[in-house]
Design a protein around this motif. Structure first.
Motif, PDB file in Angstrom:
ATOM      1  N   GLU A 185       0.834  -1.197   0.000  1.00  0.00           N
ATOM      2  CA  GLU A 185       0.000   0.000   0.000  1.00  0.00           C
ATOM      3  C   GLU A 185       0.872   1.251   0.000  1.00  0.00           C
ATOM      4  O   GLU A 185       1.901   1.298   0.687  1.00  0.00           O
ATOM      5  N   LEU A 186       0.448   2.266  -0.745  1.00  0.00           N
ATOM      6  CA  LEU A 186       1.170   3.531  -0.805  1.00  0.00           C
ATOM      7  C   LEU A 186       0.742   4.393   0.380  1.00  0.00           C
ATOM      8  O   LEU A 186      -0.434   4.735   0.524  1.00  0.00           O
ATOM      9  N   VAL A 187       1.720   4.751   1.232  1.00  0.00           N
ATOM     10  CA  VAL A 187       1.427   5.472   2.471  1.00  0.00           C
ATOM     11  C   VAL A 187       2.192   6.794   2.484  1.00  0.00           C
ATOM     12  O   VAL A 187       3.400   6.830   2.201  1.00  0.00           O
ATOM     13  N   CYS A 188       1.485   7.880   2.794  1.00  0.00           N
ATOM     14  CA  CYS A 188       2.134   9.183   2.922  1.00  0.00           C
ATOM     15  C   CYS A 188       2.848   9.229   4.275  1.00  0.00           C
ATOM     16  O   CYS A 188       2.229   9.025   5.325  1.00  0.00           O
ATOM     17  N   ILE A 189       4.160   9.501   4.235  1.00  0.00           N
ATOM     18  CA  ILE A 189       4.937   9.519   5.477  1.00  0.00           C
ATOM     19  C   ILE A 189       5.299  10.933   5.916  1.00  0.00           C
ATOM     20  O   ILE A 189       5.689  11.142   7.070  1.00  0.00           O
ATOM     21  N   ARG A 190       5.166  11.897   5.015  1.00  0.00           N
ATOM     22  CA  ARG A 190       5.424  13.294   5.404  1.00  0.00           C
ATOM     23  C   ARG A 190       4.812  14.226   4.368  1.00  0.00           C
ATOM     24  O   ARG A 190       4.774  13.923   3.170  1.00  0.00           O
ATOM     25  N   ARG A 191       4.344  15.370   4.863  1.00  0.00           N
ATOM     26  CA  ARG A 191       3.787  16.388   3.968  1.00  0.00           C
ATOM     27  C   ARG A 191       4.132  17.770   4.509  1.00  0.00           C
ATOM     28  O   ARG A 191       3.950  18.045   5.703  1.00  0.00           O
ATOM     29  N   THR A 192       4.666  18.620   3.640  1.00  0.00           N
ATOM     30  CA  THR A 192       4.859  20.025   3.986  1.00  0.00           C
ATOM     31  C   THR A 192       3.955  20.854   3.085  1.00  0.00           C
ATOM     32  O   THR A 192       3.862  20.589   1.880  1.00  0.00           O
ATOM     33  N   ASP A 193       3.302  21.838   3.687  1.00  0.00           N
ATOM     34  CA  ASP A 193       2.377  22.649   2.910  1.00  0.00           C
ATOM     35  C   ASP A 193       2.547  24.116   3.283  1.00  0.00           C
ATOM     36  O   ASP A 193       2.482  24.482   4.464  1.00  0.00           O
ATOM     37  N   SER A 194       2.795  24.936   2.281  1.00  0.00           N
ATOM     38  CA  SER A 194       2.856  26.389   2.486  1.00  0.00           C
ATOM     39  C   SER A 194       1.744  27.021   1.663  1.00  0.00           C
ATOM     40  O   SER A 194       1.565  26.705   0.482  1.00  0.00           O
ATOM     41  N   SER A 195       0.983  27.899   2.294  1.00  0.00           N
ATOM     42  CA  SER A 195      -0.152  28.523   1.624  1.00  0.00           C
ATOM     43  C   SER A 195      -0.270  29.977   2.068  1.00  0.00           C
ATOM     44  O   SER A 195       0.203  30.353   3.148  1.00  0.00           O
ATOM     45  N   VAL A 196      -0.901  30.773   1.238  1.00  0.00           N
ATOM     46  CA  VAL A 196      -1.020  32.204   1.491  1.00  0.00           C
ATOM     47  C   VAL A 196      -2.278  32.494   2.310  1.00  0.00           C
ATOM     48  O   VAL A 196      -3.372  32.001   2.000  1.00  0.00           O
ATOM     49  N   ILE A 197      -2.105  33.290   3.363  1.00  0.00           N
ATOM     50  CA  ILE A 197      -3.234  33.804   4.145  1.00  0.00           C
ATOM     51  C   ILE A 197      -3.457  35.247   3.690  1.00  0.00           C
ATOM     52  O   ILE A 197      -2.625  36.117   3.962  1.00  0.00           O
ATOM     53  N   PRO A 198      -4.542  35.529   2.974  1.00  0.00           N
ATOM     54  CA  PRO A 198      -4.739  36.887   2.450  1.00  0.00           C
ATOM     55  C   PRO A 198      -4.904  37.913   3.571  1.00  0.00           C
ATOM     56  O   PRO A 198      -5.577  37.672   4.575  1.00  0.00           O
ATOM     57  N   GLY A 199      -4.247  39.058   3.387  1.00  0.00           N
ATOM     58  CA  GLY A 199      -4.405  40.174   4.310  1.00  0.00           C
ATOM     59  C   GLY A 199      -5.350  41.200   3.741  1.00  0.00           C
ATOM     60  O   GLY A 199      -5.915  41.023   2.656  1.00  0.00           O
ATOM     61  N   ALA A 200      -5.524  42.287   4.476  1.00  0.00           N
ATOM     62  CA  ALA A 200      -6.387  43.368   3.998  1.00  0.00           C
ATOM     63  C   ALA A 200      -5.857  43.942   2.690  1.00  0.00           C
ATOM     64  O   ALA A 200      -6.617  44.365   1.819  1.00  0.00           O
ATOM     65  N   THR A 201      -4.530  43.962   2.556  1.00  0.00           N
ATOM     66  CA  THR A 201      -3.882  44.364   1.308  1.00  0.00           C
ATOM     67  C   THR A 201      -2.864  43.283   0.959  1.00  0.00           C
ATOM     68  O   THR A 201      -2.496  42.442   1.792  1.00  0.00           O
ATOM     69  N   GLU A 202      -2.385  43.314  -0.272  1.00  0.00           N
ATOM     70  CA  GLU A 202      -1.399  42.313  -0.696  1.00  0.00           C
ATOM     71  C   GLU A 202      -0.134  42.389   0.149  1.00  0.00           C
ATOM     72  O   GLU A 202       0.499  41.368   0.427  1.00  0.00           O
ATOM     73  N   GLU A 203       0.227  43.596   0.566  1.00  0.00           N
ATOM     74  CA  GLU A 203       1.417  43.762   1.393  1.00  0.00           C
ATOM     75  C   GLU A 203       1.251  43.108   2.759  1.00  0.00           C
ATOM     76  O   GLU A 203       2.242  42.811   3.439  1.00  0.00           O
ATOM     77  N   GLN A 204       0.016  42.870   3.167  1.00  0.00           N
ATOM     78  CA  GLN A 204      -0.247  42.260   4.469  1.00  0.00           C
ATOM     79  C   GLN A 204      -0.468  40.748   4.391  1.00  0.00           C
ATOM     80  O   GLN A 204      -0.768  40.115   5.403  1.00  0.00           O
ATOM     81  N   ASP A 205      -0.323  40.184   3.213  1.00  0.00           N
ATOM     82  CA  ASP A 205      -0.450  38.734   3.069  1.00  0.00           C
ATOM     83  C   ASP A 205       0.620  38.033   3.908  1.00  0.00           C
ATOM     84  O   ASP A 205       1.741  38.542   4.074  1.00  0.00           O
TER      85      ASP A 205
END
Length: 250
Positions: A185-205
């Motif tokens: 069976e194929l098993v995920c052993i590690r995952r890294t995830d980076s995602s953007v949290i939007p701010g009020a302006t792009e500079e505040q992301d």
């Protein structure tokens, strides 16, 4: 008046001669008999069609036939006996214009060559159907778990299947996943995830980085941190966790 009859008669004779020549039936050319194509010529003609592909997988030949806009027929052949295919499968294509993209790889690291065919391709993500050789059954068997892995890379030395899914910000964020085969069976052993949290302006992301590691048989969160986009602070942390020998700072 008698002297004028000779030129008239001569003119009539020339005219009649021309008419007779024009009325003579034309000879019909004999068509050149067409010879049947050799098997090699038939193969080249088949492969030259944009709806056909073929490649070798170990001791077998695999052919792809674009039978419908969103469907491909896959057949496995024994080169020593081409009277009938050994296997026939069908694949649904989500991006048909990439029909025929395929690869041969030892996807489960058992020493036997397997093959995959692309079924979806986006701006970066690619998804494939893979058929793995089953030595006991003596045939290729589809592995559904690999169809869910984006852009898989097979690291035979590390016995790891690596995956990357591009996120936003021109690829500055995304998901890296690592898989191993455990009892077939194929098993995920590690995952890294980076995602953007939007701010009020792009500079505040801001960027949220999460890391999950397989502990006691299940993925467990081990990192959750936020960074300003300009700092790129998640880069070194994310890179460190992509080394499977790394388990955090002591």
């Amino acid at each position: 008046m008698a002297q004028n009859k000779w030129p008239l008669a001569l003119s009539a004779a020339v005219l009649l001669t021309g008419l007779c020549a024009c009325a003579a039936p034309e000879s019909v050319p004999t068509p050149t008999p067409q010879t049947a194509d050799t098997p090699e010529q038939e193969a080249v003609r088949w492969l030259s069609d944009e709806n056909h592909r073929a490649f070798a997988v170990g001791d077998f030949w695999v052919t792809l036939n674009h039978i419908e806009e969103d469907k491909s027929r896959i057949q496995v052949w024994d080169p020593a006996d081409l009277s009938a295919p050994l296997q026939t499968m069908e694949q649904t294509l989500e991006t048909p214009y990439f029909f025929g993209v395929s690869e041969v790889a030892d996807a489960n690291f058992d020493g036997y060559p397997d093959f995959g065919c692309l079924y979806f391709m986006g701006n970066q993500p690619t998804y494939w159907n893979y058929w793995l050789w089953d030595p006991e059954a003596g045939e290729f068997v589809e592995e559904p778990a690999l169809a869910e892995v984006c852009a898989p890379e097979f690291d035979a030395a590390g016995q790891v299947v690596r995956s990357y899914t591009r996120g936003g910000y021109a690829g500055l964020v995304g998901t890296h996943a690592f898989y191993r085969w455990e009892e077939g069976e194929l098993v995920c052993i590690r995952r890294t995830d980076s995602s953007v949290i939007p701010g009020a302006t792009e500079e505040q992301d801001r960027v949220l980085l999460t890391v999950e590691d397989r502990i006691d048989g299940k993925l467990t969160p081990v990192v959750r941190a936020e960074y300003t986009v300009d700092s790129r602070g998640w880069f070194p942390v994310e890179e460190a966790w992509q080394d499977l020998a790394y388990h955090g700072e002591s």
